[in-house]
Design a protein around this motif. Structure first.
Motif, PDB file in Angstrom:
ATOM      1  N   ARG A  10      76.646  47.303  -0.570  1.00  0.00           N
ATOM      2  CA  ARG A  10      75.685  45.503   0.319  1.00  0.00           C
ATOM      3  C   ARG A  10      76.121  45.218   1.216  1.00  0.00           C
ATOM      4  O   ARG A  10      74.940  44.321   1.728  1.00  0.00           O
ATOM      5  N   SER A  11      76.920  45.720   1.806  1.00  0.00           N
ATOM      6  CA  SER A  11      77.209  45.085   3.614  1.00  0.00           C
ATOM      7  C   SER A  11      76.210  45.125   4.814  1.00  0.00           C
ATOM      8  O   SER A  11      75.894  44.918   5.490  1.00  0.00           O
ATOM      9  N   ALA A  12      74.459  46.165   4.158  1.00  0.00           N
ATOM     10  CA  ALA A  12      73.928  46.886   5.128  1.00  0.00           C
ATOM     11  C   ALA A  12      72.373  46.757   5.146  1.00  0.00           C
ATOM     12  O   ALA A  12      71.358  46.704   4.951  1.00  0.00           O
ATOM     13  N   GLY A  13      73.180  45.012   4.340  1.00  0.00           N
ATOM     14  CA  GLY A  13      71.183  44.484   5.215  1.00  0.00           C
ATOM     15  C   GLY A  13      70.520  44.054   5.868  1.00  0.00           C
ATOM     16  O   GLY A  13      69.387  43.393   5.516  1.00  0.00           O
ATOM     17  N   ALA A  14      71.140  44.423   6.941  1.00  0.00           N
ATOM     18  CA  ALA A  14      70.667  44.286   8.548  1.00  0.00           C
ATOM     19  C   ALA A  14      69.379  45.562   7.974  1.00  0.00           C
ATOM     20  O   ALA A  14      68.517  45.928   8.977  1.00  0.00           O
ATOM     21  N   ILE A  15      69.984  47.019   7.557  1.00  0.00           N
ATOM     22  CA  ILE A  15      69.289  48.111   7.078  1.00  0.00           C
ATOM     23  C   ILE A  15      67.444  48.155   6.314  1.00  0.00           C
ATOM     24  O   ILE A  15      67.826  47.339   5.356  1.00  0.00           O
ATOM     25  N   ASP A  16      66.515  48.115   7.343  1.00  0.00           N
ATOM     26  CA  ASP A  16      64.660  47.810   6.017  1.00  0.00           C
ATOM     27  C   ASP A  16      65.693  49.702   4.886  1.00  0.00           C
ATOM     28  O   ASP A  16      65.343  50.637   5.676  1.00  0.00           O
ATOM     29  N   ARG A  17      65.703  49.159   3.318  1.00  0.00           N
ATOM     30  CA  ARG A  17      65.269  50.646   3.145  1.00  0.00           C
ATOM     31  C   ARG A  17      63.855  51.172   2.724  1.00  0.00           C
ATOM     32  O   ARG A  17      64.385  52.523   1.871  1.00  0.00           O
ATOM     33  N   GLY A  18      62.930  50.771   3.312  1.00  0.00           N
ATOM     34  CA  GLY A  18      61.725  50.763   2.557  1.00  0.00           C
ATOM     35  C   GLY A  18      61.563  50.747   1.432  1.00  0.00           C
ATOM     36  O   GLY A  18      62.471  50.243   0.275  1.00  0.00           O
ATOM     37  N   GLN A  19      60.335  50.741   0.350  1.00  0.00           N
ATOM     38  CA  GLN A  19      60.099  50.514  -0.245  1.00  0.00           C
ATOM     39  C   GLN A  19      59.196  51.589  -1.161  1.00  0.00           C
ATOM     40  O   GLN A  19      58.032  52.044  -0.524  1.00  0.00           O
ATOM     41  N   PRO A  20      60.106  52.246  -2.242  1.00  0.00           N
ATOM     42  CA  PRO A  20      59.828  53.480  -2.632  1.00  0.00           C
ATOM     43  C   PRO A  20      57.906  53.149  -3.439  1.00  0.00           C
ATOM     44  O   PRO A  20      57.677  52.378  -3.943  1.00  0.00           O
ATOM     45  N   GLY A  21      57.693  54.731  -2.708  1.00  0.00           N
ATOM     46  CA  GLY A  21      56.009  55.078  -3.435  1.00  0.00           C
ATOM     47  C   GLY A  21      55.434  53.562  -2.611  1.00  0.00           C
ATOM     48  O   GLY A  21      53.692  53.244  -3.115  1.00  0.00           O
ATOM     49  N   ALA A  22      55.696  52.895  -1.485  1.00  0.00           N
ATOM     50  CA  ALA A  22      54.608  51.936  -0.975  1.00  0.00           C
ATOM     51  C   ALA A  22      53.523  52.412  -0.459  1.00  0.00           C
ATOM     52  O   ALA A  22      52.045  52.161  -0.295  1.00  0.00           O
ATOM     53  N   SER A  23      53.246  54.010   0.748  1.00  0.00           N
ATOM     54  CA  SER A  23      52.549  54.709   0.932  1.00  0.00           C
ATOM     55  C   SER A  23      51.914  54.593   0.330  1.00  0.00           C
ATOM     56  O   SER A  23      50.508  54.780   0.385  1.00  0.00           O
ATOM     57  N   ALA A  24      52.403  55.511  -0.668  1.00  0.00           N
ATOM     58  CA  ALA A  24      51.246  55.991  -1.975  1.00  0.00           C
ATOM     59  C   ALA A  24      50.081  55.174  -2.735  1.00  0.00           C
ATOM     60  O   ALA A  24      49.182  55.010  -2.464  1.00  0.00           O
ATOM     61  N   ARG A  25      50.621  53.873  -2.623  1.00  0.00           N
ATOM     62  CA  ARG A  25      49.929  52.318  -3.544  1.00  0.00           C
ATOM     63  C   ARG A  25      49.345  51.813  -2.397  1.00  0.00           C
ATOM     64  O   ARG A  25      47.885  51.906  -2.598  1.00  0.00           O
ATOM     65  N   ALA A  26      49.303  51.930  -1.046  1.00  0.00           N
ATOM     66  CA  ALA A  26      48.424  51.586   0.166  1.00  0.00           C
ATOM     67  C   ALA A  26      47.755  52.972   0.381  1.00  0.00           C
ATOM     68  O   ALA A  26      46.514  52.575   0.222  1.00  0.00           O
ATOM     69  N   GLU A  27      47.709  53.440   0.298  1.00  0.00           N
ATOM     70  CA  GLU A  27      46.672  54.716   0.056  1.00  0.00           C
ATOM     71  C   GLU A  27      45.998  54.819  -0.835  1.00  0.00           C
ATOM     72  O   GLU A  27      44.412  54.794  -0.796  1.00  0.00           O
ATOM     73  N   TYR A  28      46.314  54.614  -2.013  1.00  0.00           N
ATOM     74  CA  TYR A  28      45.678  54.400  -3.128  1.00  0.00           C
ATOM     75  C   TYR A  28      44.560  53.105  -3.120  1.00  0.00           C
ATOM     76  O   TYR A  28      43.262  53.788  -3.665  1.00  0.00           O
ATOM     77  N   THR A  29      44.638  51.628  -2.959  1.00  0.00           N
ATOM     78  CA  THR A  29      43.799  50.832  -2.528  1.00  0.00           C
ATOM     79  C   THR A  29      42.810  51.157  -1.817  1.00  0.00           C
ATOM     80  O   THR A  29      41.215  50.686  -1.775  1.00  0.00           O
ATOM     81  N   ARG A  31      42.102  53.876  -0.539  1.00  0.00           N
ATOM     82  CA  ARG A  31      40.135  54.811  -1.041  1.00  0.00           C
ATOM     83  C   ARG A  31      39.530  54.357  -2.521  1.00  0.00           C
ATOM     84  O   ARG A  31      38.992  54.465  -2.492  1.00  0.00           O
ATOM     85  N   ARG A  32      40.132  53.544  -3.372  1.00  0.00           N
ATOM     86  CA  ARG A  32      39.537  52.475  -3.902  1.00  0.00           C
ATOM     87  C   ARG A  32      38.292  52.364  -3.524  1.00  0.00           C
ATOM     88  O   ARG A  32      37.629  51.535  -4.211  1.00  0.00           O
ATOM     89  N   GLU A  33      38.803  51.441  -2.815  1.00  0.00           N
ATOM     90  CA  GLU A  33      38.513  50.076  -2.109  1.00  0.00           C
ATOM     91  C   GLU A  33      36.857  50.950  -1.768  1.00  0.00           C
ATOM     92  O   GLU A  33      35.829  50.308  -1.715  1.00  0.00           O
ATOM     93  N   ALA A  34      37.366  51.738  -0.902  1.00  0.00           N
ATOM     94  CA  ALA A  34      36.491  52.804  -0.161  1.00  0.00           C
ATOM     95  C   ALA A  34      34.727  53.367  -0.986  1.00  0.00           C
ATOM     96  O   ALA A  34      34.026  53.572  -0.968  1.00  0.00           O
ATOM     97  N   GLU A  57      37.572  56.309 -12.076  1.00  0.00           N
ATOM     98  CA  GLU A  57      37.914  56.075 -11.132  1.00  0.00           C
ATOM     99  C   GLU A  57      37.969  58.678 -10.511  1.00  0.00           C
ATOM    100  O   GLU A  57      38.203  59.095 -11.384  1.00  0.00           O
ATOM    101  N   ARG A  58      38.354  58.165  -9.217  1.00  0.00           N
ATOM    102  CA  ARG A  58      37.874  60.494  -8.512  1.00  0.00           C
ATOM    103  C   ARG A  58      39.193  60.225  -8.937  1.00  0.00           C
ATOM    104  O   ARG A  58      40.103  59.257  -8.330  1.00  0.00           O
ATOM    105  N   ARG A  59      39.162  61.378  -9.453  1.00  0.00           N
ATOM    106  CA  ARG A  59      40.086  62.389  -9.437  1.00  0.00           C
ATOM    107  C   ARG A  59      41.306  61.897  -8.424  1.00  0.00           C
ATOM    108  O   ARG A  59      42.618  61.543  -8.352  1.00  0.00           O
ATOM    109  N   SER A  60      41.455  62.388  -7.341  1.00  0.00           N
ATOM    110  CA  SER A  60      41.959  62.993  -6.056  1.00  0.00           C
ATOM    111  C   SER A  60      42.009  61.077  -5.401  1.00  0.00           C
ATOM    112  O   SER A  60      43.238  60.967  -5.445  1.00  0.00           O
TER     113      SER A  60
END
Length: 241
Positions: A10-29, A31-34, A57-60
């Protein structure tokens, strides 16, 4: 691990742990908009939603949404399992590569490079060799998925270059929602462990060479070398593709 030397994650607050699945969700959005824009161009503004309702939606494109959900599920579970005796970095970019690393767990037993896969069906190890030569293969739902292994090996190799010699680096493919059967158990192919989240938990909780402040230093080192996903950053193949 000695309680007096234990690092409180809990003392590692300054480290950005990232968000699981963030890039996959962004890529889905993206592609869906495209896809939506392409349907409007072809069928017109009013007919495009009707076409989408019938065809779906397209499978890909949908694979990215499925993959993102798998990463979120496994990532959340890993966070709970590791608790305060280590830390998990999620969705990390690699230099000179479009392939992200889904999760990097830094715990007393070493560094774990974890590639989440979202597949349906039973996971099995089969031997495709002959009488005198063993050639183990990974099968999921009856399909040969051994081609998944080189990717996580490359990720583990990149991590090894950062952590240095002598530090245990474990390569793992973790299936988020597959079937294993009553007698199913993890197995290893080419030094990559094939497993599921709950079974992986006990290994992440094991003792090992990292002590106290070493966990924090290793986490900071890896967090810099493999930064978290950013909207303008890299992408990877969907975990369910």
């Amino acid at each position: 691990m000695d309680t007096a030397e234990e690092w409180d994650g809990r003392s590692a607050g300054a480290i950005d742990r990232g968000q699981p699945g963030a890039s996959a969700r962004a890529e889905y959005t993206r592609r869906r908009e495209a896809d939506d824009a392409h349907r409007r161009e072809v069928f017109g503004r009013y007919l495009a939603p009707v076409v989408k309702a019938f065809t779906g939606e397209r499978r890909s494109t949908w694979a990215w949404e499925v993959g993102g959900r798998g990463e979120e599920m496994v990532g959340g579970y890993l966070n709970r399992v590791v608790g305060d005796h280590g830390l998990v970095l999620h969705d990390r970019a690699q230099r000179r590569s479009r392939a992200n690393i889904d999760h990097i767990a830094i715990v007393p037993s070493g560094v774990w490079v974890i590639d989440t896969k979202e597949y349906k069906g039973r996971v099995q190890q089969r031997d495709l060799g002959g009488w005198f030569v063993s050639r183990p293969a990974l099968f999921v739902n009856g399909h040969n998925r051994t081609n998944l292994i080189p990717g996580v090996l490359r990720q583990a190799s990149a991590v090894k270059q950062i952590v240095g010699a002598g530090m245990p680096v474990h390569a793992v493919i973790c299936f988020a929602d597959a079937e294993w059967g009553l007698m199913g158990r993890p197995f290893t192919i080419d030094e990559v462990e094939i497993t599921w989240a709950r079974r992986l938990a006990s290994q992440l909780d094991a003792d090992g060479p990292l002590r106290g402040d070493d966990v924090r230093k290793m986490t900071e080192k890896l967090a810099v070398a493999f930064p978290p996903y950013a909207p303008s950053g890299t992408s990877h193949s969907p975990t369910g593709a």
